[in-house]
Design an enzyme around this catalytic site. Structure first.
Site, PDB file in Angstrom:
ATOM      1  N   SER A 198      34.688 166.508  35.254  1.00  0.00           N
ATOM      2  CA  SER A 198      34.766 166.142  36.379  1.00  0.00           C
ATOM      3  C   SER A 198      33.962 164.966  36.610  1.00  0.00           C
ATOM      4  O   SER A 198      32.731 164.664  36.095  1.00  0.00           O
ATOM      5  CB  SER A 198      34.409 167.042  37.569  1.00  0.00           C
ATOM      6  N   LYS A 199      34.216 164.104  37.750  1.00  0.00           N
ATOM      7  CA  LYS A 199      33.385 162.902  37.959  1.00  0.00           C
ATOM      8  C   LYS A 199      31.791 163.199  38.419  1.00  0.00           C
ATOM      9  O   LYS A 199      31.107 162.364  38.057  1.00  0.00           O
ATOM     10  CB  LYS A 199      33.953 162.222  39.143  1.00  0.00           C
ATOM     11  N   ARG A 200      31.852 164.178  38.896  1.00  0.00           N
ATOM     12  CA  ARG A 200      30.409 164.742  39.280  1.00  0.00           C
ATOM     13  C   ARG A 200      29.298 164.793  38.359  1.00  0.00           C
ATOM     14  O   ARG A 200      28.195 164.622  38.612  1.00  0.00           O
ATOM     15  CB  ARG A 200      30.501 166.090  40.346  1.00  0.00           C
ATOM     16  N   GLN A 201      29.923 165.283  37.104  1.00  0.00           N
ATOM     17  CA  GLN A 201      28.868 165.730  35.998  1.00  0.00           C
ATOM     18  C   GLN A 201      29.005 164.394  35.241  1.00  0.00           C
ATOM     19  O   GLN A 201      28.382 164.382  34.019  1.00  0.00           O
ATOM     20  CB  GLN A 201      29.386 166.788  35.309  1.00  0.00           C
ATOM     21  N   GLY A 202      29.609 163.359  35.149  1.00  0.00           N
ATOM     22  CA  GLY A 202      29.459 162.404  34.420  1.00  0.00           C
ATOM     23  C   GLY A 202      30.901 161.355  34.539  1.00  0.00           C
ATOM     24  O   GLY A 202      31.487 161.624  35.518  1.00  0.00           O
TER      25      GLY A 202
END
Ligand code: GLU
Length: 481
Positions: free
Chosen positions: A255-259
């Protein structure tokens, strides 16, 4: 259909960027098609009007090209199976939707979105699976005609058989069976007359004579619906191969949140295309036992790729491995290309790149130290500054010691006596400084490295000295004399 003919497709919905997982899908399809002398189709699944982005298809095609993934049939290319934009095939989908209705395997439904919301709410409140309640499944022909004639909006839904099972084979997952009571009566045609993904996907895969469907595991739950459509229309489904999900290190879905998830982000940071291809190929696949080599070119991947070796278990996106691999490619790459690719990063950091010969020396010396090209300017900062920056600030004290001063005075004198500094004469100079000061090893080199580079570690001192040049070296040494 000719059974020996391999035809695969990459079928993105253009959203303006390529998700890492989608690039892997494109790559696996490409590798499989090339390994088998088959055909790769690019089909643009653009039936979601709200998600359409201007220029997205052109970007997608140029990114694929840049990454070395060439399709054989598709937009802006010849091909007997077009059009390759789903938005240009609407009448085809409608024709088959009506055939499904005719056969009793699909039906008209007339709920408004408010009614569907209420149905959902109620099911949620009762702790039930949310799905269409089937109210319109068995409307009489007359009733349906009357409702259609009244002009109220309608959709066409798949009539999923009750109390039965659907089974299909998947090269990666094996045999998959699901009870039909768990399958929603999927909308096939929306109220605006557009098909949903499910209908358009099945029809196109059949009409384009797709032999193998290779895509990410997130689509596996859709397959039972698709199988029902194939069966109703009397078509044989293609072979399925669902590649595992790509996961964050904590096993959650990438996901975008982690990279970053967009391929463009990685390219922008200076991950090389060879790295991305090599890395993604191994994200859910490997060439098999006895094949330890993990650094493979596109051609090597083509020759080794088979669907039987695609993994079942989720593939963890390991950024350290990506960085390691990129560092390898940066080190091995043709120097001129690396220079051309790197200069924009220096420019962006407002560094003076006007001296081409100097830039060549800097980049060829420093490239071994970076994981991505974006990091080169920061790593090379010492060549663009008038004041040395110390990696460990306390170490500056070392330069104030008596021995250090002797070294620097001697070094300064020797450098002054040369017209120009080269790696060769700098080594000679260091020998002379050693003789003069009677200091050697770390006792000699550490102060010199600190004075010129700000760090005990890092690139070859003689090469650093050459790039810094006579004036700069003298100026750095003078600070402590
Ligand atoms: N349009 C779908 C996507 O965005 C295609 C899925 C499939 O390959 O069937 O990935």
């Amino acid at each position: 259909m000719d059974n020996t003919k391999i035809r695969v497709r990459y079928a993105p919905s253009p959203t303006g960027y390529i998700h890492i997982g989608n690039l892997r899908t494109a790559l696996y399809n490409y590798l499989f098609s090339r390994h088998n002398n088959g055909t790769l189709i690019l089909r643009v699944e653009d039936t979601d009007k709200e998600r359409k982005v201007e220029g997205a298809v052109e970007n997608l095609i140029s990114s694929l090209k840049l990454l070395g993934i060439e399709y054989d049939e598709g937009p802006f290319k010849d091909g007997e199976y077009g059009p390759y934009f789903q938005s240009e095939r609407l009448d085809i989908y409608m024709k088959y939707a009506l055939e499904l209705v005719e056969k009793g395997d699909a039906y008209y439904a007339f709920e408004t979105s408010a009614e569907l919301d209420a149905m959902r709410e109620k099911q949620l409140a009762e702790g039930k699976q949310t799905m269409y309640d089937g109210k319109a499944r068995d409307f009489s022909k007359e009733k349906v005609e009357e409702l259609l004639a009244s002009g109220i909006p309608y959709v066409i839904r798949l009539k999923v058989p009750r109390d039965s099972e659907v089974t299909f084979e998947d090269i990666v997952k094996g045999t998959v069976t699901i009870e039909t009571n768990l399958i929603d009566d999927q909308i096939l045609i929306k109220s605006d007359g557009y098909p949903t993904y499910h209908l358009a996907n099945v029809i196109d895969d059949h009409l384009m004579e797709v032999s193998h469907i290779i895509r990410g595991e997130e689509w596996v739950t859709s397959v039972p619906k698709h199988v029902l459509i194939y069966e109703s229309l009397g078509w044989k489904p293609p072979v399925f191969a669902h590649a595992p999900l790509i996961l964050n290190p904590d096993k959650s879905k990438l996901s975008k949140r982690q990279g970053d998830v967009a391929v463009e982000d990685y390219l922008r940071k200076g991950y090389l295309k060879e790295t991305l291809i090599n890395f993604l190929a191994f994200l859910g696949w490997n060439p098999g036992e006895g094949e330890e080599e993990e650094l493979l070119s596109m051609d090597e991947l083509i020759s080794k790729f088979t669907l039987e070796r695609v993994h079942k278990a989720g593939a963890i996106f390991n950024i350290d491995k990506l960085n390691w691999m990129n560092n390898h490619y940066i080190k091995e790459y043709d120097l001129d290309s690396i220079i051309n690719m790197s200069l924009p990063y220096f420019e962006k950091a407002n560094m003076d790149i006007s001296n081409a010969e100097r830039m060549l020396k800097i980049i060829s010396l420093m490239r071994v130290y970076v994981d991505k090209l974006e990091d080169l300017p920061v790593k090379s900062e010492m060549f663009f500054t008038d004041k040395v920056k110390f990696a460990i600030p306390e170490e500056e004290e070392i330069l104030k010691a008596e021995d250090s001063k002797r070294i620097m005075a001697s070094l300064k004198r020797e450098v002054e006596s040369e017209e120009k500094i080269t790696p060769e004469n700098f080594k000679e100079i260091m020998k002379k400084v050693q003789d003069e000061t009677k200091l050697k090893g770390k006792g000699l080199y550490k102060p010199v490295r600190l004075a010129l580079l700000g760090s005990e570690h890092g690139p070859d001192l003689a090469k650093v000295a050459e790039i810094l040049g006579k004036e700069q070296i003298i100026s750095f040494l003078s600070v402590y004399l």
